[in-house]
Design a protein around this motif. Structure first.
Motif, short mmCIF file in Angstrom:
data_model
loop_
_atom_site.label_atom_id
_atom_site.label_comp_id
_atom_site.label_asym_id
_atom_site.label_seq_id
_atom_site.Cartn_x
_atom_site.Cartn_y
_atom_site.Cartn_z
N SER A 630 0.83 -1.21 0.00
CA SER A 630 0.00 0.00 0.00
C SER A 630 0.86 1.26 0.00
CB SER A 630 -0.92 0.01 1.22
OG SER A 630 -0.15 -0.01 2.43
N LYS A 631 1.92 1.24 0.78
CA LYS A 631 2.81 2.41 0.86
C LYS A 631 3.58 2.60 -0.44
CE LYS A 631 2.06 3.94 5.06
NZ LYS A 631 1.46 5.28 5.27
N ILE A 632 3.89 1.51 -1.11
CA ILE A 632 4.52 1.63 -2.43
C ILE A 632 3.57 2.35 -3.38
CG2 ILE A 632 5.22 0.30 -4.46
CD1 ILE A 632 6.35 -1.80 -2.50
N ALA A 633 2.28 1.98 -3.37
CA ALA A 633 1.31 2.64 -4.25
C ALA A 633 1.23 4.13 -3.96
CB ALA A 633 -0.07 1.99 -4.07
N LEU A 634 1.22 4.48 -2.67
CA LEU A 634 1.16 5.90 -2.29
C LEU A 634 2.41 6.64 -2.77
CD1 LEU A 634 0.09 7.20 1.21
CD2 LEU A 634 2.06 8.16 0.05
N CYS A 635 3.57 6.06 -2.53
CA CYS A 635 4.82 6.74 -2.91
C CYS A 635 4.98 6.82 -4.42
CB CYS A 635 6.01 6.04 -2.27
SG CYS A 635 6.11 6.28 -0.47
N GLN A 636 4.46 5.84 -5.14
CA GLN A 636 4.48 5.93 -6.60
C GLN A 636 3.68 7.15 -7.07
OE1 GLN A 636 2.93 2.02 -7.48
NE2 GLN A 636 4.90 1.34 -8.29
N HIS A 637 2.54 7.37 -6.44
CA HIS A 637 1.72 8.52 -6.80
C HIS A 637 2.47 9.82 -6.52
CE1 HIS A 637 -1.70 11.19 -7.21
NE2 HIS A 637 -1.49 11.64 -5.99
N VAL A 638 3.09 9.91 -5.36
CA VAL A 638 3.86 11.12 -5.03
C VAL A 638 4.99 11.31 -6.04
CG1 VAL A 638 5.37 12.18 -3.30
CG2 VAL A 638 3.29 11.01 -2.57
N ALA A 639 5.66 10.23 -6.38
CA ALA A 639 6.78 10.32 -7.32
C ALA A 639 6.33 10.86 -8.67
CB ALA A 639 7.42 8.94 -7.48
N ARG A 640 5.19 10.39 -9.15
CA ARG A 640 4.73 10.80 -10.49
C ARG A 640 4.01 12.14 -10.46
NH1 ARG A 640 3.39 5.00 -10.94
NH2 ARG A 640 1.34 5.51 -10.08
N ALA A 641 3.08 12.30 -9.51
CA ALA A 641 2.20 13.47 -9.54
C ALA A 641 2.84 14.72 -8.95
CB ALA A 641 0.90 13.16 -8.79
N ILE A 642 3.76 14.56 -7.99
CA ILE A 642 4.33 15.71 -7.29
C ILE A 642 5.78 15.94 -7.70
CG2 ILE A 642 4.79 16.74 -5.04
CD1 ILE A 642 2.52 15.02 -3.91
N LEU A 643 6.59 14.89 -7.60
CA LEU A 643 8.00 15.04 -7.89
C LEU A 643 8.32 14.96 -9.38
CD1 LEU A 643 9.52 12.95 -4.95
CD2 LEU A 643 9.20 15.43 -5.10
N LYS A 644 7.34 14.51 -10.18
CA LYS A 644 7.54 14.38 -11.63
C LYS A 644 8.79 13.56 -11.93
CE LYS A 644 4.10 17.29 -11.95
NZ LYS A 644 2.73 16.79 -12.19
N ALA A 645 8.97 12.51 -11.15
CA ALA A 645 10.17 11.70 -11.26
C ALA A 645 10.14 10.86 -12.53
CB ALA A 645 10.31 10.79 -10.04
N ASP A 646 11.29 10.61 -13.07
CA ASP A 646 11.43 9.75 -14.24
C ASP A 646 11.44 8.30 -13.76
OD1 ASP A 646 11.91 8.74 -16.75
OD2 ASP A 646 14.08 9.09 -16.67
N LEU A 647 10.42 7.53 -14.14
CA LEU A 647 10.31 6.13 -13.73
C LEU A 647 10.26 5.26 -14.99
CD1 LEU A 647 7.59 6.53 -10.93
CD2 LEU A 647 10.07 6.44 -10.63
N PRO A 648 11.39 5.07 -15.66
CA PRO A 648 11.38 4.39 -16.96
C PRO A 648 10.96 2.93 -16.88
CG PRO A 648 13.63 4.72 -16.18
CD PRO A 648 12.74 5.49 -15.25
N ASP A 649 11.16 2.28 -15.75
CA ASP A 649 10.82 0.86 -15.61
C ASP A 649 9.51 0.66 -14.87
OD1 ASP A 649 13.12 0.04 -16.92
OD2 ASP A 649 14.31 0.07 -15.08
N GLN A 650 8.58 1.59 -14.97
CA GLN A 650 7.34 1.54 -14.20
C GLN A 650 6.58 0.24 -14.44
OE1 GLN A 650 4.86 5.12 -13.82
NE2 GLN A 650 3.19 3.92 -14.69
N ASP A 651 6.45 -0.20 -15.71
CA ASP A 651 5.70 -1.42 -15.99
C ASP A 651 6.36 -2.63 -15.35
OD1 ASP A 651 3.80 -0.05 -17.38
OD2 ASP A 651 4.60 -0.53 -19.37
N ARG A 652 7.69 -2.66 -15.37
CA ARG A 652 8.41 -3.77 -14.74
C ARG A 652 8.17 -3.78 -13.24
NH1 ARG A 652 13.97 -3.97 -12.97
NH2 ARG A 652 14.65 -6.14 -12.72
N HIS A 653 8.17 -2.60 -12.61
CA HIS A 653 7.88 -2.52 -11.18
C HIS A 653 6.50 -3.09 -10.88
CE1 HIS A 653 11.44 -0.18 -11.07
NE2 HIS A 653 10.91 1.00 -11.30
N GLU A 654 5.50 -2.66 -11.66
CA GLU A 654 4.13 -3.08 -11.37
C GLU A 654 3.93 -4.57 -11.62
OE1 GLU A 654 2.84 -1.24 -9.60
OE2 GLU A 654 2.43 0.77 -10.30
#
Length: 707
Positions: A630-654
């Motif tokens: 659950s905390k991973i899901a929350l932090c992923q949202h913060v990373a994308r929506a707020i920090l605009k972080a580059d997550l090139p392997d997002q599909d692999r993570h999920e």
């Protein structure tokens, strides 16, 4: 995707579910327990006098049955089981479709806006609270030359038939008064009860042998025909079901018995299933990956399986007095505050009144005043303030006022110690987001005096003297005795477990000061608002000044005593962002720097060897293999929506996180606490619904809750 995994098919607010899907395991109905049901499920069909083809949702018999000392003739050789290669499965937000051979089984768990029973029309509350889900059992015999007989059955103790108690208006079986399955009478449909499911085909005229522990429905399909059978799966727990605070289920005001539940569900099936299909379509249209959609759907089913929609008005003459509870999965703790804050965004979409209800109960019954102590100091107690308990009780027993079922003294930052500071920040963050999303001025006015107390309590946990404050928690609650406080990450090492000086908790402390500054300003107290704003700047400086240029990230404990890398450093950003405050803060130096530094921190730690597992799953701490999904899901949202972080392997993570739930959790449906992808706790859990935040990432995605 491997189709062998359990899903909780759960009505809203009944703490009950019909669990199904894990191969060669029991499932079925479970009520008032945080685990799957314990029935073998026999769902399948036979053509003519041929073999019985079954879905693999039962355990193999260990030996011949000998009830009453009589050996039964039961030819289980006729039973054939569909394997993984035969089964296709599709999980929707409110449905679950399983196809095998000539059988299609779809289970529907409708959900939508949950009305406040104090203001909504009774008919709407009756429909929304009805404790039932649906099964659509379809058989395709269009290419067949022999009659087909379908079977939807299970085994359980204390079975009874429903025809006798409804004058034939329902066809099905029930377990006492607590749960059952039924359809309306149709030609070619009959209920049976016997010692074994094979006996449903033995031609006996005595199809309801009431000593039998196997029972269910038979449906006949002639050659060349296709048939569907709609089955209601219902629950009913009557009377007062809690202690400490006495309450009953809200649905009992409208549905007097199990028979009433099943009849109501079948009569309103079209509207309820239409709602489930609307949720499915909503998720299908969302701009999420297939893995994200699956994770949110599985988590949502798990959330509703832990919910209790209660009523403390124990007689129907009194107006409804709602009480909302979410149990903590297998642990069954009630309204655990660490989970309440993570359920917040889902509940604000569908039941904002429930958020207010829980926050008010924390103030009225589960708040307390304490003192604080310095680390290692003996006997010296300093001014503390108001805070809140970890939970409200366990297993339908509300704990005494001001105490949880979990927290114990004299534990040095170990599991079961107090979480005083974290729960203080949780109430502030929940209240701030609730007010921002609902505009509830009554809530704001009612707690006007509390906001000043909350600010003082936060400041006192930093240092008693204003000039000595560093912006983060430095003192433990006196309730800890000789011990020290922990965070919600109670079973991790000090990187996330110890509260004092913790980077994760520092971020939530910063958020709490930001939110209190906003709320105090709205309440017309500019001097206290300014004090809270200054405290938020101290917190921001404490975090950014701890950045280590050598490692490229901030150590888990700000004093450097634990240099681990942690992802939840970014979590606190969520709450001011959700309130629409963050953009305005970014023009202020310390806050802009905080976001910039946290962005650098995340990019540095999100690497293999630090906060990524080899297969791609997120690792919340570099020094622990425990991760909370659950905390991973929350932090992923913060990373994308707020920090605009580059997550090139997002599909692999999920994809890795999906494997955790299917290959790791499987039998336990949605699990939260994972150790290298295997659940070690927090199973059958509601908290993953935090993933609803992903829907906010699309333009216009934030839902405006109804009041």
């Amino acid at each position: 995707m491997n189709p062998s995994y359990n899903v909780q098919h759960a009505p809203v607010g009944a703490f009950a579910s019909f669990t199904l899907g894990s191969f060669n395991r029991r499932g079925g109905f479970a009520s008032q327990v945080g685990r799957p049901g314990d029935s073998n499920l026999y769902i399948g069909y036979r053509e003519g006098e041929g073999d019985l083809f079954c879905l693999p949702y039962f355990e193999a018999a260990s030996g011949p049955e000998v009830p009453f000392g009589v050996t039964l003739t039961r030819d289980t050789r006729m039973r054939r089981v569909f394997g993984e290669q035969d089964i296709r499965r599709e999980l929707g937000w409110a449905s679950d479709t399983i196809r095998a051979g000539k059988l299609t089984l779809t289970l529907f768990s409708p959900f939508g806006p949950i009305p406040d029973p104090r203001t909504a029309p009774p008919a709407e509350v009756a429909a929304r609270s009805c404790p039932a889900v649906f099964a659509r059992f379809e058989l395709d015999n269009t290419g067949g030359t022999e009659p087909m007989t379908g079977l939807f059955a299970l085994d359980a103790a204390s079975l009874r038939d429903l025809e006798a108690t409804t004058d034939g208006r329902l066809v099905g079986v029930a377990h006492g008064r607590r749960w059952g399955l039924a359809c309306r009478p149709e030609p070619g449909v009959s209920a049976f009860q016997a010692f074994a499911p094979e006996h449903a085909f033995d031609g006996s005229q005595d199809r309801l042998f009431r000593l039998g522990k196997s029972g269910g429905l038979r449906v006949e399909v002639p050659p060349g025909a296709r048939r569907e059978l709609w089955i209601a799966l219902g629950f009913h727990d009557a009377g007062t079901i809690t202690t400490g605070v006495e309450a009953r289920y809200a649905y009992t005001r409208y549905h007097r018995s199990l028979e009433d539940v099943l009849s109501f569900a079948l009569d309103h099936r079209e509207a309820l299933v239409r709602e489930a299909l609307a949720r499915d379509e909503e998720l299908a249209r969302a701009p999420l990956s297939p893995a994200q959609k699956w994770l949110l759907a599985q988590a949502t089913h798990g959330y509703f399986g832990s919910t209790e929609w209660l009523d403390t008005a124990l007689d129907d003459a009194s107006p409804p007095a709602p009480l909302w509870v979410v149990n903590e999965g297998e642990y069954e703790m009630m309204n655990t505050f660490d989970l309440t804050i993570d359920h917040l965004f889902f509940e604000l979409r569908y039941a904002p009144w429930a958020v207010r209800n829980v926050l008010d109960l924390y103030v009225d019954r589960y708040s307390y005043r304490d003192q604080v102590k310095r680390p290692g100091a003996k006997g010296e107690l300093l001014p503390g303030g108001v805070s809140f308990t970890h939970d409200m009780g366990v297993a339908n027993h509300f704990s005494p006022a001001s105490y949880s079922s979990y927290e114990r003294p004299n534990l040095d930052a170990l599991c079961f110690s107090y979480m005083t500071h974290e729960q203080l920040t949780n109430w502030v963050c929940c209240a701030g987001v609730y007010v921002a999303r609902t505009g509830d001025e009554g809530f704001l006015e009612r707690h006007r005096g509390l906001f000043a107390e909350l600010l003082a309590s936060l400041l006192h946990r930093d240092a008693p003297e204003a000039g000595a404050r560093g912006g983060v928690m430095a003192l433990d609650s006196s309730r800890c005795g000789t011990g020290a406080e922990i965070t919600t990450y109670d079973s991790l090492d000090h990187s996330l477990g110890r509260a004092r000086g913790n980077l994760y908790l520092a971020g939530k402390t910063w958020a709490s000061y930001v939110i209190l500054a906003h709320l105090l300003e709205r309440c017309g107290d500019p001097s206290l608002a300014a004090e809270a704003a200054e405290a938020s700047r101290r917190s921001a400086r404490a975090i950014t000044s701890a950045f280590d240029d050598a490692t490229g990230y901030i150590p888990a404990l700000l004093d450097g005593s634990c240099p681990s890398a942690i992802i939840p450093a970014i979590e606190g950003l969520l709450y001011p962002h959700a309130m629409g405050l963050l953009e305005g803060l970014l023009s202020q130096g310390e806050h802009a720097e905080l976001v910039r530094v946290l962005r650098r921190h995340l990019q540095a730690v999100l690497k293999p060897g630090l906060c990524l597992f080899p297969e791609g799953g997120w690792k919340l701490s570099s020094s622990s293999d425990n991760s909370w999904a659950s905390k991973i899901a929350l932090c992923q949202h913060v990373a994308r929506a707020i920090l605009k972080a580059d997550l090139p392997d997002q599909d692999r993570h999920e994809q890795a996180h999906v494997r955790w739930q299917i290959e790791g959790s499987g039998y336990w449906a949605y699990s939260d606490q994972m150790q290298r992808g295997v659940p070690v706790g927090s199973r059958f859990y509601p908290r993953g619904v935090t993933a609803v935040l992903w829907l906010d990432e699309a333009p216009g995605g934030t839902a405006k809750p109804s009041r």
